[in-house]
Write an enzyme that holds these catalytic residues in place. Structure first.
Site, PDB file in Angstrom:
ATOM      1  N   ARG A   1     -12.973  -7.166  -0.264  1.00  0.00           N
ATOM      2  CA  ARG A   1     -13.515  -5.618  -0.060  1.00  0.00           C
ATOM      3  C   ARG A   1     -13.573  -4.994  -1.540  1.00  0.00           C
ATOM      4  NH1 ARG A   1      -8.833  -2.776  -1.014  1.00  0.00           N
ATOM      5  NH2 ARG A   1      -7.204  -3.483   0.123  1.00  0.00           N
TER       6      ARG A   1
ATOM      7  N   HIS B   1      -8.801   0.298   0.215  1.00  0.00           N
ATOM      8  CA  HIS B   1      -8.257  -0.152   1.570  1.00  0.00           C
ATOM      9  C   HIS B   1      -8.864   0.813   2.562  1.00  0.00           C
ATOM     10  CE1 HIS B   1      -5.992  -1.264   5.003  1.00  0.00           C
ATOM     11  NE2 HIS B   1      -5.536  -0.150   5.149  1.00  0.00           N
TER      12      HIS B   1
ATOM     13  N   TYR C   1      -3.170  -2.650  -7.620  1.00  0.00           N
ATOM     14  CA  TYR C   1      -2.803  -4.042  -7.007  1.00  0.00           C
ATOM     15  C   TYR C   1      -3.924  -5.162  -7.516  1.00  0.00           C
ATOM     16  CZ  TYR C   1      -5.161  -2.491  -3.080  1.00  0.00           C
ATOM     17  OH  TYR C   1      -6.163  -1.656  -2.135  1.00  0.00           O
TER      18      TYR C   1
HETATM   19  C1  LIG Z   1       1.401  -2.967  13.487  1.00  0.00           C
HETATM   20  C2  LIG Z   1       0.531  -2.205  12.353  1.00  0.00           C
HETATM   21  N1  LIG Z   1       1.372  -2.176  11.163  1.00  0.00           N
HETATM   22  C3  LIG Z   1       1.023  -1.837  10.029  1.00  0.00           C
HETATM   23  C4  LIG Z   1      -0.213  -1.027   9.914  1.00  0.00           C
HETATM   24  C5  LIG Z   1      -0.744  -0.553   8.552  1.00  0.00           C
HETATM   25  N2  LIG Z   1      -1.780  -0.952   7.985  1.00  0.00           N
HETATM   26  C6  LIG Z   1      -2.928  -0.780   8.371  1.00  0.00           C
HETATM   27  S1  LIG Z   1      -4.055  -1.805   7.655  1.00  0.00           S
HETATM   28  C7  LIG Z   1      -3.057  -2.801   6.942  1.00  0.00           C
HETATM   29  C8  LIG Z   1      -3.304  -3.914   6.156  1.00  0.00           C
HETATM   30  C9  LIG Z   1      -4.161  -4.957   6.975  1.00  0.00           C
HETATM   31  O1  LIG Z   1      -4.523  -5.900   6.133  1.00  0.00           O
HETATM   32  P1  LIG Z   1      -5.435  -7.341   6.711  1.00  0.00           P
HETATM   33  O2  LIG Z   1      -4.790  -7.732   7.923  1.00  0.00           O
HETATM   34  O3  LIG Z   1      -5.660  -7.825   5.547  1.00  0.00           O
HETATM   35  O4  LIG Z   1      -6.735  -6.459   7.155  1.00  0.00           O
HETATM   36  P2  LIG Z   1      -7.752  -5.651   6.162  1.00  0.00           P
HETATM   37  O5  LIG Z   1      -7.357  -4.258   5.856  1.00  0.00           O
HETATM   38  O6  LIG Z   1      -7.540  -6.217   4.590  1.00  0.00           O
HETATM   39  O7  LIG Z   1      -9.076  -5.699   6.559  1.00  0.00           O
HETATM   40  C10 LIG Z   1      -1.576  -2.154   7.231  1.00  0.00           C
HETATM   41  C11 LIG Z   1      -0.333  -2.789   6.670  1.00  0.00           C
HETATM   42  C12 LIG Z   1      -0.775  -1.144  11.178  1.00  0.00           C
HETATM   43  N3  LIG Z   1      -2.122  -0.398  11.326  1.00  0.00           N
HETATM   44  N4  LIG Z   1      -0.505  -1.607  12.502  1.00  0.00           N
END
Ligand SMILES: Cc1ncc(C[n+]2csc(CCOP(=O)(O)OP(=O)(O)O)c2C)c(N)n1
Ligand SMILES: [Mg+2]
Lengths: 367, 325
Positions: free
Chosen positions: A266, A270, A280
């Site tokens: 990306r 975020h 990071y």
């Molecule tokens: C159960 C849960 N835990 C934590 C979060 C907070 N959170 C939202 S996105 C994220 C990171 C997700 O990373 P990834 O799975 O790699 O997807 P990306 O956002 O990089 O597309 C976190 C920790 C959440 N939405 N749901």
């Protein structure tokens, strides 16, 4: 040493052998694996790249609209176009999509009116009011929840004898959730036609992929579920299309689910709610991935075939911007969200507490 | 002494306890290098090292189980759940395991775990980030649930929580994170768990509340004072187990009560407070107990969040109804 006769080093090495990364189109826009070329027609190639340009334009406009305060929650998508658009393009409108918060482009390309996507972002319930025939759930916030649900939809499709699949998206971080394992395991056990996509963009907010798991690839998690796992270049639209289309065929033929890991990045933060990637990630890392950009290589490939030009792309961008503007204007017309809407939508048959509270809020809202 | 926001007070409390006790560990999603999505753990990894302050893989159930295991090995885990809505992923760890560990092992083991999580309405998050699920946790005997309403209490309560040998769910209202500052003493001090705080005294009516609603109740009390109604405000601070002594003493004085919570009517802890007052002091009451709470729908979509959340006006109206009964 009495025991120590088991060669664990060798075992872990065998278990975690790299899954080869499937590639079709290189960064120069040349086909490097003709046997895997999905051989899309000229028309399809143009449609695919056009949709990728749409996704990029939508990302730029959404970011600007957010900064102007005209959009709410937004998770940037630039960099994900091959992974997101080509995976969606390989599916059928009758297939059921289970997106995460970052998968708005796929959801819109699957048929969600853009105005609704904007309303969802703004936190308006109408953004999640889907027509019966629209085969989708709203973007999932709870990481992993969509994976277990996909197994259920896929089993339902199988029981109904429908030649369709459920396809769910998560990120690299999402593969650490229990729901992830349960979802792929259930679908595998029931031989349910599900396609599980992991968009591995290297980070879960700030946490690098290497700190999610000791496994070398995320795709290899399929091994324990007894289902196929594939790694694909997520910046290569043709490779992603090939893998998804093949997985769909495999699943519909009754063989069960497939797990697909797309390697992508990306470019942006975020979300636009305060994340600062400079905390990071390094500029070098950004540069490396920008050089692999999914649009650049598709442009090169299509231009060489005489199917694409800068002028054509600019025209498209203008057209998409106009569509986006129309959609945001439409979203502005949505009726004011009321608490009474929530109360009416909580139960099928209104219990007493809801009836009482509805009366109170309707009175309030009338004033 | 320095003027600090609530989030600074929280960071400060963790720094104090990390320095005080080598067994204190801080971990969770994005808490390390990134300092947490709200920056609550900002600077802690740099100061105390990756052994003490670290990121985990993305799995709340994993974080719950990890905390239990580390506690059994003598550590004092301070895990962060990134948003309280995700607590549902850890429910077995909390309700099924850590809350009952002391009990099921005949008081031979303990779970000195402090789970921190941001929650609460008014900041327009996406769904499942703000939900007032605190009532779920309060229904498990064996765990304490703490909700600070200001920076001073936030630091003192968090230090007490980390030192407590019982598990504590420590909930941080997002609306309060940066909305105002308080004098917060440097170094260590504690605010006792299980003690409510009378934040304003008054003779006419008792308002019992917690979290962000303490501010709304205080606003309401200021307004009511203009109409010559003197409200006493009680900030529960610990919502389970309850400090009924403080509440009953006030009710015996005022004879009137309004209970206020941000959670839905059917959730939160208001009903527990009302039930206890009814059982212990019904004959002291001069009017039925008033209750201000949110409507019984899931936490609202952002567009109507403000209309959904209880506010000072709702409290004023309810107090007047009680006083004029
Ligand atoms: C159960 C849960 N835990 C934590 C979060 C907070 N959170 C939202 S996105 C994220 C990171 C997700 O990373 P990834 O799975 O790699 O997807 P990306 O956002 O990089 O597309 C976190 C920790 C959440 N939405 N749901
Ligand atoms: Mg990711």
């Amino acid at each position: 040493m009495i025991n120590g006769k088991i060669d664990f080093a060798k075992i872990v090495d065998t278990e975690s052998q790299e899954f080869p990364e499937i590639k079709v189109l290189n960064e120069a826009g040349e086909i490097i694996a003709p046997e895997l070329d999905p051989q899309l027609t000229d028309e399809q190639l143009v449609a695919l790249l056009s949709k990728m340009v749409f996704a990029r334009t939508l990302d730029q406009r959404s970011t600007a609209l957010n900064r102007q305060g005209r959009l709410g929650f937004y998770a940037p998508t630039a960099g994900h176009e091959a992974s997101q658009v080509a995976s969606e393009y390989a599916m059928d409108p009758g297939d059921f999509i289970l997106p995460r918060y970052r998968d708005v482009p796929e959801l819109v390309l699957h048929g969600l009116p853009l105005a609704k996507a904007f309303l969802w972002s703004r936190g308006h319930q109408m953004g999640n009011e889907y027509p019966d025939e629209f085969r989708a759930l709203p973007p999932q916030i709870i990481i992993g929840a969509q994976y277990v649900q996909a197994a259920g939809i896929a089993l339902g499709l199988k029981k109904r004898g429908r030649k369709q699949v459920a396809y769910a998206y998560t990120g690299d971080g999402g593969t650490s959730q229990g729901d992830f394992y349960e979802g792929i395991n259930f679908a595998g056990h029931f031989k349910a036609p599900a396609i599980f996509v992991i968009e591995n963009n290297g980070f879960a907010i700030s946490v690098p992929r290497a700190e999610q798991t000791a496994a070398k690839t995320l795709a290899q998690k399929a091994v324990a579920a007894g289902i196929p796992g594939v790694v694909v270049d997520g910046m290569d639209a043709l490779a992603v299309y090939q893998v998804m289309a093949s997985a769909r065929e495999w699943a519909i033929a009754g063989n069960g689910p497939v797990l697909i890991e797309t390697l992508t990045y990306r470019y942006g933060p975020h979300t636009l709610s305060g994340d600062d990637p400079k905390r990071y990630r390094t500029p070098e890392m950004d540069q490396l991935w920008l050089s692999r950009d999914p649009l650049i290589r598709m442009r090169k490939y299509l231009t060489a075939k005489g199917l694409w030009s800068e002028e054509k792309e600019n025209q498209l961008i203008d057209q998409y911007k106009a569509e986006i503007k129309a959609a945001i204007d439409e979203a502005d017309q949505a009726p004011k969200q009321q608490v009474s809407d929530f109360l009416k939508n909580t139960y099928d048959v209104q219990p007493q507490n809801i009836q009482e509270q509805l009366q109170k809020f309707e009175q309030r809202e009338a004033n | 002494m320095a003027q600090k926001t609530m989030i600074q007070a929280i960071t400060d409390a963790m720094a104090v306890e990390l320095a005080n006790d080598d067994n204190v560990l801080v971990f969770g999603e994005d808490v390390g290098k990134n300092g947490g999505v709200f920056r609550a753990t900002e600077g802690l990894q740099a100061k105390f090292g990756e052994d003490r302050v670290f990121d985990t893989p993305l799995a709340e159930s994993g974080i719950g189980g990890l905390s239990i295991g580390l506690a059994l090995e003598g550590f004092r885990p301070v895990p962060e759940i990134q948003f309280f809505g995700f607590i549902l992923e850890t429910m077995d760890s909390i309700g099924g395991q850590m809350a009952r560990m002391r009990y099921r092992m005949g008081n031979t083991r303990q779970m000195p775990i402090t789970i921190r999580a941001p929650f609460g309405g008014g900041v327009h998050t996406p769904e499942m980030h703000s939900d007032n699920f605190e009532g779920l946790i309060t229904s498990f005997p064996g765990i304490r649930v703490v909700v600070p309403s200001n920076p001073y209490d936030a630091k003192g309560l968090l230090i007490s929580a980390i030192r407590s040998n019982d598990p504590v769910m420590y909930l941080e209202h997002m609306k309060l994170y940066r909305s105002f500052r308080d004098e917060v003493p440097d170094g260590e001090y504690t605010v006792p768990l299980d003690q409510a705080n009378v934040t304003r005294s008054g003779r006419d009516v008792t308002i019992v509340t917690y979290g962000a609603m303490v501010r709304e109740a205080t606003k309401a009390a200021d307004e009511l004072a203009k109409a010559n109604i003197e409200a006493e405000v009680i900030d529960l601070r610990t919502i389970a187990p309850l400090d009924m002594k403080t509440i009953i003493a006030s009710v015996e004085k005022t004879g009137r009560v309004v209970v206020v919570q941000e959670a839905q009517r059917q959730a939160g802890v208001g009903n527990q407070v009302i039930s206890e007052i009814s059982q212990r002091a019904i004959l002291n009451l001069q009017a039925p107990i008033g209750f201000v709470a949110a409507p019984d729908t899931p936490f609202p979509f952002g567009q109507a969040e403000t209309a959904w959340l209880p506010n000072a006006n709702d409290i004023i109206a309810e107090v007047k109804k009680t006083v004029n009964f």
